[in-house]
Design an enzyme around this catalytic site. Structure first.
Site, PDB file in Angstrom:
ATOM      1  N   GLY A  98       0.864  -1.206   0.121  1.00  0.00           N
ATOM      2  CA  GLY A  98      -0.038  -0.124   0.163  1.00  0.00           C
ATOM      3  C   GLY A  98       0.844   1.107  -0.022  1.00  0.00           C
ATOM      4  N   GLY A  99       2.034   1.228  -0.309  1.00  0.00           N
ATOM      5  CA  GLY A  99       2.886   2.309  -0.341  1.00  0.00           C
ATOM      6  C   GLY A  99       3.276   3.077   0.843  1.00  0.00           C
ATOM      7  N   SER A 175       5.012  -5.724  -2.143  1.00  0.00           N
ATOM      8  CA  SER A 175       5.231  -4.312  -2.298  1.00  0.00           C
ATOM      9  C   SER A 175       5.908  -3.506  -1.002  1.00  0.00           C
ATOM     10  CB  SER A 175       3.727  -3.757  -2.736  1.00  0.00           C
ATOM     11  OG  SER A 175       3.856  -2.377  -3.203  1.00  0.00           O
ATOM     12  N   ALA A 176       5.191  -2.411  -0.775  1.00  0.00           N
ATOM     13  CA  ALA A 176       5.666  -1.601   0.610  1.00  0.00           C
ATOM     14  C   ALA A 176       5.850  -2.906   1.672  1.00  0.00           C
ATOM     15  CB  ALA A 176       4.965  -0.671   0.945  1.00  0.00           C
ATOM     16  N   ASP A 281       6.211  -5.500 -14.067  1.00  0.00           N
ATOM     17  CA  ASP A 281       6.132  -4.356 -12.939  1.00  0.00           C
ATOM     18  C   ASP A 281       7.195  -3.499 -13.000  1.00  0.00           C
ATOM     19  OD1 ASP A 281       6.080  -3.388 -10.397  1.00  0.00           O
ATOM     20  OD2 ASP A 281       6.416  -5.175  -9.366  1.00  0.00           O
ATOM     21  N   HIS A 311       2.087  -5.360 -11.365  1.00  0.00           N
ATOM     22  CA  HIS A 311       2.283  -5.382  -9.865  1.00  0.00           C
ATOM     23  C   HIS A 311       1.344  -5.828  -9.134  1.00  0.00           C
ATOM     24  CE1 HIS A 311       4.609  -3.557  -6.541  1.00  0.00           C
ATOM     25  NE2 HIS A 311       3.343  -2.954  -5.980  1.00  0.00           N
TER      26      HIS A 311
END
Length: 335
Positions: A98-99, A175-176, A281, A311
């Site tokens: 979620g960045g 991701s994050a 990605d 991604h």
């Protein structure tokens, strides 16, 4: 505190396209609103009979630190029950993406993936609800995961005490979350004795969220990617890194300066580091370079790089195909 909140509100309002790209709304008190319709949540299976009936695993939420509003969502394979004979399960600590800015352990994608992973791996999955930026900039998320690991090793929860195999723990994030697992893993490796009797087998980084000052070929090629644009990436870093830091910071660029000295600790401990990505990605090149760095530093590293894709496809895709491929790959980390 009011001055700090006002400064954050003013800063966020100066960032162009923040609401349009990240879909978060700055508030005068220094918080941001993350609209539920864009970032929904689902209850754990123990919350309602309907949730329990439709889930492949049992799940519940447990508070870790009430002052920080951090917690975990724990998943137990459905064929277990508190009435049956206790059987120890290896532990998978999961950190969502979620960045650093949006989503949660209760987001449907992450909840469903963890529930499925628990059943497929026969593991006790502990999904960490960490603090988000910009209210809590890095390293807050790293600290929250480390605190959750200490909580696990202390066996303060009934499911962990009765079902968790503290001798076999793997950290995994996408991701994050992959970034957080990498840095939290380095922090743990530097003082691993503090976490005994919890024994770590390795780290799994799924399309980890890294960046740097120089653009890679995959970033430029996929700058306007329909899932993860370069503008969104840069905005996330701008409001997540420590104030005054840029994308050369070690939290963002793990290759800077030849990599962290704590990678030597990971090597000496014999941890496995599995990296997963795909060339569809924008972050792909950075995953490849990270693997190359760890190989050069002598770590036990293994990669699964797929053709095409996008991604988030290993966790967020409704299809179980890539999830199964990922979980088959993950099984070797526990060995």
């Amino acid at each position: 505190m009011a001055s700090t909140n006002n400064n954050l509100y003013e800063l966020l309002n100066k960032i162009p396209n923040l609401t349009e790209t990240l879909h978060i709304i700055p508030n005068p008190d220094g918080t941001v609103t993350r609209p539920f319709e864009l970032y929904p949540t689902v209850p754990p299976s123990t919350a309602t009979a309907a949730a329990a009936a439709s889930s492949p695993s049992l799940s519940k939420d447990v508070v870790i630190n009430s002052e920080k509003s951090t917690s975990v969502r724990i998943f137990l394979p459905r064929y277990d029950s508190l009435e049956k004979k206790k059987e120890k399960r290896r532990i998978l600590v999961y950190v969502h993406g979620g960045g650093f800015v949006v989503a949660s352990a209760a987001h449907p994608n992450f909840h469903d993936f963890c529930s499925y992973a628990a059943s497929q791996l026969a593991a006790l999955v502990v999904s960490v609800e960490y603090r988000l930026a910009p209210e809590s900039r890095l390293p807050a998320a790293y600290d929250d995961v480390v605190e959750a690991l200490k909580w696990i090793k202390d066996g303060k929860d009934e499911w962990i005490e009765e079902y968790g195999d503290l001798s076999s723990c793997v950290m995994m994030g996408d991701s994050a979350g992959g970034n957080i697992v990498y840095h939290a893993g380095l922090m743990v490796a530097g003082r691993v004795d503090d976490f005994k009797p919890l024994i770590f087998k390795g780290l799994v980084l799924i399309q980890p969220f890294f960046s740097g000052l120089d653009r890679t070929k995959s970033e430029l090629k996929l700058a306007n990617d329909h899932v993860l644009t370069l503008v969104v990436c840069d905005l996330c870093w701008e409001i997540s890194l420590p104030v005054g830091a840029n994308r050369s910071h070690e939290y963002c660029d793990p290759l800077n300066g030849g990599g962290s000295g704590l990678l030597d600790c990971v090597r000496e401990l014999g941890w496995r580091v599995w990296v997963v990505s795909c060339d569809g990605d924008p972050l792909y090149d950075r995953s490849v370079k990270l693997v190359e760095l760890m190989e050069k530093r002598g770590l036990n590293v293994k990669s699964m790089f797929c053709k095409g894709g996008e991604h988030g496809m290993f966790v967020g895709n409704p299809s179980k195909y890539k999830a199964n491929e990922l979980l088959d790959f993950v099984k070797d980390v526990f060995v």
